[in-house]
Design a protein around this motif. Structure first.
Motif, PDB file in Angstrom:
ATOM      1  N   THR A  11      30.435  51.816  57.402  1.00 20.15           N
ATOM      2  CA  THR A  11      30.588  50.861  57.498  1.00 20.15           C
ATOM      3  C   THR A  11      29.695  49.913  58.340  1.00 20.15           C
TER       4      THR A  11
ATOM      5  N   ARG B 133      32.122  42.993  60.038  1.00 21.58           N
ATOM      6  CA  ARG B 133      33.111  44.120  59.396  1.00 21.58           C
ATOM      7  C   ARG B 133      33.823  45.077  60.384  1.00 21.58           C
TER       8      ARG B 133
ATOM      9  N   ARG C  74      26.370  48.797  57.443  1.00 21.09           N
ATOM     10  CA  ARG C  74      26.358  47.654  56.384  1.00 21.09           C
ATOM     11  C   ARG C  74      26.652  46.274  56.991  1.00 21.09           C
ATOM     12  N   SER C  75      27.540  46.576  57.536  1.00 27.45           N
ATOM     13  CA  SER C  75      28.645  45.323  58.185  1.00 27.45           C
ATOM     14  C   SER C  75      28.704  45.235  59.609  1.00 27.45           C
TER      15      SER C  75
END
Length: 85
Positions: free
Chosen positions: A45, A52, A48-49
Motif C-alpha cells: 500500500t 494512507r 501506491r499511497s
C-alpha cells in the motif's frame, strides 16, 4: 479470509469445549503469519499511497505493538518476566 476466520473460530470453540490445548500451540504461528501479511500489505500500500499507509500505521500502532508483544510471548515463553511468588 472470512472462511478462515470462521474455521478458526469454530476450532477455538471446539478446543475450549474439549479442553485439548491444541490451538494454544498453533494459534501463535497463525498470528505471526497474520502479522507478516499485515506488514506485507502495508508495504504494498505504501508504494501506491504512502500517506494512507502512514496514517494507517499511526492509528493502529498501539494495537499492532500489543499484538506483536503478545505473539512474542506465545512463541518464546522462556523470555517472559519471572513470576512473583
Amino acid at each position: 479470509m472470512a472462511r478462515i476466520l470462521l474455521v478458526l473460530g469454530l476450532a477455538t470453540f471446539a478446543d475450549g469445549l474439549g479442553d485439548t490445548g491444541l490451538l494454544r500451540q498453533i494459534l501463535p504461528f497463525v498470528g505471526a503469519l497474520g502479522a507478516c501479511l499485515l506488514i506485507g500489505i502495508l508495504f504494498i500500500t505504501s508504494v501506491r499511497s504512502a500517506r494512507r499507509a502512514l496514517l494507517y500505521s499511526a492509528l493502529w500502532l498501539p494495537f499492532i505493538v500489543t499484538g506483536l508483544s503478545r505473539l512474542y510471548l506465545d512463541i518464546a515463553p522462556g523470555h517472559a518476566a519471572p513470576r512473583q511468588r
